[in-house]
Design an enzyme around this catalytic site. Structure first.
Site, mmCIF file in Angstrom:
data_model
loop_
_atom_site.group_PDB
_atom_site.id
_atom_site.type_symbol
_atom_site.label_atom_id
_atom_site.label_comp_id
_atom_site.label_asym_id
_atom_site.label_seq_id
_atom_site.Cartn_x
_atom_site.Cartn_y
_atom_site.Cartn_z
ATOM 1 N N HIS A 53 0.851 -1.189 0.000
ATOM 2 C CA HIS A 53 0.000 0.000 0.000
ATOM 3 C C HIS A 53 0.888 1.240 0.000
ATOM 4 O O HIS A 53 2.103 1.141 0.221
ATOM 5 C CB HIS A 53 -0.929 0.013 1.231
ATOM 6 C CG HIS A 53 -0.208 -0.043 2.532
ATOM 7 N ND1 HIS A 53 -0.179 -1.145 3.338
ATOM 8 C CD2 HIS A 53 0.547 0.890 3.157
ATOM 9 C CE1 HIS A 53 0.551 -0.900 4.410
ATOM 10 N NE2 HIS A 53 1.013 0.331 4.318
HETATM 11 C C1 T46 Z 1 2.567 0.579 6.985
HETATM 12 C C2 T46 Z 1 3.398 -0.637 7.163
HETATM 13 C C3 T46 Z 1 4.861 -0.335 7.299
HETATM 14 C C4 T46 Z 1 -4.689 -0.768 13.262
HETATM 15 O O1 T46 Z 1 -5.811 -1.014 13.733
HETATM 16 N N1 T46 Z 1 -3.967 0.283 13.738
HETATM 17 C C5 T46 Z 1 -2.731 0.586 13.272
HETATM 18 O O2 T46 Z 1 -2.121 1.565 13.746
HETATM 19 C C6 T46 Z 1 -2.177 -0.227 12.233
HETATM 20 C C7 T46 Z 1 -0.804 0.086 11.681
HETATM 21 C C8 T46 Z 1 -2.908 -1.284 11.765
HETATM 22 N N2 T46 Z 1 -4.135 -1.542 12.274
HETATM 23 C C9 T46 Z 1 -4.881 -2.705 11.773
HETATM 24 C C10 T46 Z 1 -5.316 -2.635 10.321
HETATM 25 C C11 T46 Z 1 -5.335 -4.094 9.913
HETATM 26 O O3 T46 Z 1 -6.573 -4.666 10.267
HETATM 27 O O4 T46 Z 1 -4.022 -3.833 11.869
HETATM 28 C C12 T46 Z 1 -4.252 -4.729 10.797
HETATM 29 C C13 T46 Z 1 -2.962 -5.013 10.025
HETATM 30 O O5 T46 Z 1 -2.566 -3.822 9.313
HETATM 31 P P1 T46 Z 1 -1.961 -3.877 7.833
HETATM 32 O O6 T46 Z 1 -2.503 -5.014 7.091
HETATM 33 O O7 T46 Z 1 -2.125 -2.509 7.234
HETATM 34 O O8 T46 Z 1 -0.414 -4.149 8.177
HETATM 35 P P2 T46 Z 1 0.861 -4.034 7.227
HETATM 36 O O9 T46 Z 1 1.977 -4.692 7.936
HETATM 37 O O10 T46 Z 1 0.552 -4.468 5.849
HETATM 38 O O11 T46 Z 1 1.161 -2.442 7.163
HETATM 39 C C14 T46 Z 1 1.586 -1.764 8.335
HETATM 40 C C15 T46 Z 1 0.820 -0.441 8.474
HETATM 41 O O12 T46 Z 1 -0.590 -0.691 8.465
HETATM 42 C C16 T46 Z 1 1.136 0.516 7.367
HETATM 43 O O13 T46 Z 1 0.644 1.812 7.674
HETATM 44 O O14 T46 Z 1 2.997 1.555 6.394
HETATM 45 O O15 T46 Z 1 2.980 -1.482 8.253
#
Ligand code: T46
Length: 143
Positions: A53
């Site tokens: 993303h």
């Molecule tokens: C990024 C990279 C480096 C939350 O509820 N609060 C939060 O602050 C974050 C970061 C995530 N979430 C929830 C959203 C999803 O349901 O946690 C779950 C996993 O998040 P995501 O699939 O977006 O995780 P990554 O590892 O793909 O991405 C993360 C960050 O979301 C993103 O901002 O830049 O790490």
């Protein structure tokens, strides 16, 4: 900060003495923004990739506190990759940088400092929409 286009690494000062090492991070000093949120990723299963993303406005610094992982950074034109493996180095993830994370070691603890609280509407999670947004920005700034 070493500026190598897409890969912006911040080298943090290391305060070491006979007892070991300490790194201090302050908003608007070592971290180039006000810190509003901290999250960390660990226990990532082998072979799993994360990210995929870009953020419309969010700025972040990612620090690998333990172990290692690989980031691919993409501005819609070029891609560059970097391995994070040191707790005294931070990768600046700017707004509108598509990023993907791979090759997490079993012991990887990846901490991320962000300048905004969590907001799902700030994410662009489809690559085609990211490219569209990059192209729209290029065209509107050329006018
Ligand atoms: C990024 C990279 C480096 C939350 O509820 N609060 C939060 O602050 C974050 C970061 C995530 N979430 C929830 C959203 C999803 O349901 O946690 C779950 C996993 O998040 P995501 O699939 O977006 O995780 P990554 O590892 O793909 O991405 C993360 C960050 O979301 C993103 O901002 O830049 O790490």
């Amino acid at each position: 900060m070493d500026n190598m286009s897409l890969i912006n690494i911040i080298n943090f000062p290391v305060l070491g003495d006979g007892r070991g090492t300490l790194v201090a991070l302050e908003a608007n000093r070592q971290i180039p923004f006000e810190i509003k949120r901290v999250y960390y990723i660990y226990g990532t299963a082998q072979g799993v990739a994360r990210g995929f993303h870009a953020h419309k406005a969010l700025k972040q610094v990612a620090i690998c506190l333990k172990g290692s992982c690989r980031f691919v950074m993409d501005d819609g034109k070029d891609k560059q990759e970097v391995i994070l493996a040191k707790p005294d180095k931070g990768l600046l993830i700017d707004a509108m940088q598509w990023h993907e994370m791979y090759d997490f070691s079993n012991d990887c603890v990846l901490m991320v400092l962000a300048d905004q609280v969590y907001d799902e509407s700030d994410y662009i999670r489809e690559y085609s929409k990211f490219i569209e947004a990059v192209n729209n920005h290029v065209h509107s700034s050329a006018k």
